[in-house]
Design an enzyme around this catalytic site. Structure first.
Site, PDB file in Angstrom:
ATOM      1  N   HIS A 139      37.548  -8.140  41.145  1.00  0.00           N
ATOM      2  CA  HIS A 139      38.225  -7.391  40.069  1.00  0.00           C
ATOM      3  C   HIS A 139      37.321  -7.282  38.836  1.00  0.00           C
ATOM      4  O   HIS A 139      37.462  -6.338  38.049  1.00  0.00           O
ATOM      5  CB  HIS A 139      39.574  -8.022  39.718  1.00  0.00           C
ATOM      6  CG  HIS A 139      39.492  -9.300  38.951  1.00  0.00           C
ATOM      7  ND1 HIS A 139      39.412 -10.538  39.561  1.00  0.00           N
ATOM      8  CD2 HIS A 139      39.493  -9.547  37.614  1.00  0.00           C
ATOM      9  CE1 HIS A 139      39.359 -11.478  38.641  1.00  0.00           C
ATOM     10  NE2 HIS A 139      39.403 -10.913  37.451  1.00  0.00           N
ATOM     11  N   LYS A 191      30.017 -38.472  17.469  1.00  0.00           N
ATOM     12  CA  LYS A 191      30.277 -38.356  16.029  1.00  0.00           C
ATOM     13  C   LYS A 191      29.010 -38.587  15.211  1.00  0.00           C
ATOM     14  O   LYS A 191      28.822 -37.981  14.151  1.00  0.00           O
ATOM     15  CB  LYS A 191      31.351 -39.381  15.643  1.00  0.00           C
ATOM     16  CG  LYS A 191      31.772 -39.320  14.185  1.00  0.00           C
ATOM     17  CD  LYS A 191      32.848 -40.356  13.910  1.00  0.00           C
ATOM     18  CE  LYS A 191      33.283 -40.311  12.452  1.00  0.00           C
ATOM     19  NZ  LYS A 191      34.343 -41.324  12.168  1.00  0.00           N
TER      20      LYS A 191
END
Length: 525
Positions: A144, A425
């Site tokens: 598709h 972090k």
């Protein structure tokens, strides 16, 4: 002017005028008549949502992701540029900056990524295409996404106002922009092999071929759960907020979308939701029975339901993918067209009967299915072997259907989380890949793909169903014994018992399904 829409999943959505121009075309509006979940609507009455709203939702999330990445990128460039140790990395990051035109192209890709879907979504481009390929081996395989690329060109050609608006928005490079949008829909690695590798992260937003985590899935998981009445524990907004653009460790000059390390558990929830949707909805045994019947109806009607292309030539449904002017006519309504068609040929009558049987709930019956087994123990052509065996026993293709059902986390036997780049972090310049799920938690899975074989009876002939049942059970038992023997050899060292696999419908002591008959005791009076 931009327009504001209200979406059941994302709430208030504001769309650029060019996006509205695309939505207001017949080629996009046809998505209103294509069910997102295909045959699931016959199992879950509330699963009535269509490709139309999913495409708008994906467009919105694509914009959200693009904005977050650019916002974090600007912040990283400013912050890292102040430190002499990271200044060089900051200069490198500048090459990855996204323009407003880039962002709009990403949104258009999200909006148009499913514009190439046919009747009942994947039923048409997967099941129907596969069935026609078996009937005609010369037929070309297509997806598709391939049709979406063709439909974009066709949509521009057929809608002059849209073409003008597109060229006005991208006056200098509208041809390149259109090609860029198509490549974003594909998301293929080959499309990223350009001089501009610093912007390769953009190809991971709509269709992420690296690890299958993209805004398309984020929208349809949330939307499908909503329509099916199920719960999803994956928080896509939190995930998006933790994303940033970084240069990957294995390809230093190519960027990727990295996510904070603490989001790993949230990602496992995404794939847990995925596998749950496949088990309970997408591969539900009744859903697949409905889709098999609709597929058989399309195959039988293929030679009789013809559409004229732009040259006046009559085109079959199986060839419509090469003719956008024909393909745009194919929606879920094609099944009602088949039912209403006044055609007295045998094949067309059978197609009409199959569709009416779905509507009256006279469905294919599940005869038997195997318990799940890992793909490494499963022969790739096991379904074809079983089909050949049943045909050799005097049964025909009109008597049964063999279906192989594949459950996975989206990347075959691989753990997709090990293909995600994480950052910590305390480190703003390095991202890394996880290697093993057990490093995160002992509760996480070690196998990421399994397969099941199913056999359906297509008619109510009791004699044929009995023969089909006996032969299927016999074959599944043979496969089970082979797998158990293999497993026992592998587990001899540990002394563990081999897991039992094979048919789910166990035989009793008398060789029949169900409980063994017990002798009735005579009551004493």
């Amino acid at each position: 002017m931009s327009k504001i829409l209200n979406d059941a999943i994302h709430g208030t959505i504001e769309l650029d005028p060019l996006l509205i121009k695309i939505i207001d075309t017949p080629q996009f509006q046809r998505l209103r008549n294509i069910k997102q979940l295909g045959g699931c609507y016959f199992v879950y009455p509330s699963a009535s949502h269509n490709r139309f709203e999913h495409s708008i939702g994906t467009c919105f999330l694509a914009g959200q992701m693009a904005c977050q990445l650019q916002k974090r990128l600007d912040r990283d460039i400013e912050m890292l540029g102040k430190d002499k140790n990271t200044k060089k990395y900051a200069i490198k990051l500048k090459e990855a900056k996204m323009t407003e035109d880039d962002k709009l192209c990403i949104e258009i890709a999200g909006l148009c990524h499913d514009i190439g879907h046919g009747p009942y979504s994947h039923l048409f481009d997967v099941l129907f295409m596969k069935a026609m390929k078996e009937k005609d081996p010369q037929m070309k395989k297509w997806t598709h996404e391939y049709v979406s690329r063709k439909m974009i060109d066709y949509m521009m050609k057929e809608n002059k106002e849209l073409a003008t608006a597109f060229k006005d928005r991208f006056p200098k490079d509208w041809v390149k922009r259109k090609a860029f949008i198509k490549d974003l829909i594909d998301g293929e690695k080959t499309k990223r092999k350009t001089k501009d590798k610093a912007r390769s992260y953009m190809y991971e937003i709509v269709a992420n071929k690296r690890n299958a985590i993209d805004v398309d899935k984020m929208d349809y998981f949330a939307r499908d759960c909503h329509g099916l009445g199920m719960k999803s524990n994956f928080d896509h907004l939190r995930f998006i907020s933790q994303c940033r653009v970084m240069f990957s460790s294995d390809i230093p000059d190519e960027t990727t979308i990295a996510v904070r390390d603490k989001e790993e558990h949230n990602l496992y929830e995404l794939f847990h939701t995925r596998i749950g949707l496949f088990r309970r909805a997408y591969y539900h045994k009744v859903n697949k029975a409905v889709e098999l019947m609709f597929t058989d109806a399309l195959v039988k009607a293929n030679d009789h339901l013809l559409f004229k292309n732009k040259n006046g030539k009559k085109i079959k449904m199986s060839a419509a993918y090469e003719h956008p002017e024909v393909y745009e006519k194919l929606t879920d309504n094609v099944f009602d067209t088949i039912v209403r068609k006044e055609d007295q040929t045998g094949e067309m009558k059978k197609a009409q009967e199959l569709i009416n049987n779905v509507y009256t709930r006279k469905l294919y019956k599940l005869v038997d299915d195997t318990s799940a087994w890992p793909v490494k123990e499963f022969k790739t052509d096991e379904d074809k072997t079983l089909k050949t065996l049943l045909l050799d026993k005097g049964l025909t293709e009109d008597d049964f259907a063999v279906q192989k059902v594949d459950y996975s986390y989206g990347k075959g036997t691989k753990n997709p989380i090990t293909l995600v780049y994480f950052y910590t972090k305390d480190n703003d310049t390095d991202c890394f890949l996880k290697t093993e799920s057990k490093e995160t938690s002992l509760f996480l899975p070690e196998i990421f793909q399994e397969q099941v074989l199913r056999v359906y009876a297509k008619n109510n002939d009791k004699i044929k169903i009995k023969r089909l049942t006996i032969e299927t059970t016999k074959y599944f038992k043979m496969v089970r014994l082979a797998l158990e023997e293999k497993a026992s050899i592998e587990l001899k060292k540990t002394g563990s018992a081999a897991p039992e696999r094979g048919t789910k419908r166990k035989l009793n002591a008398e060789g029949k399904r169900g409980p063994s008959s017990r002798p009735t005791k005579k009551r004493k009076h």
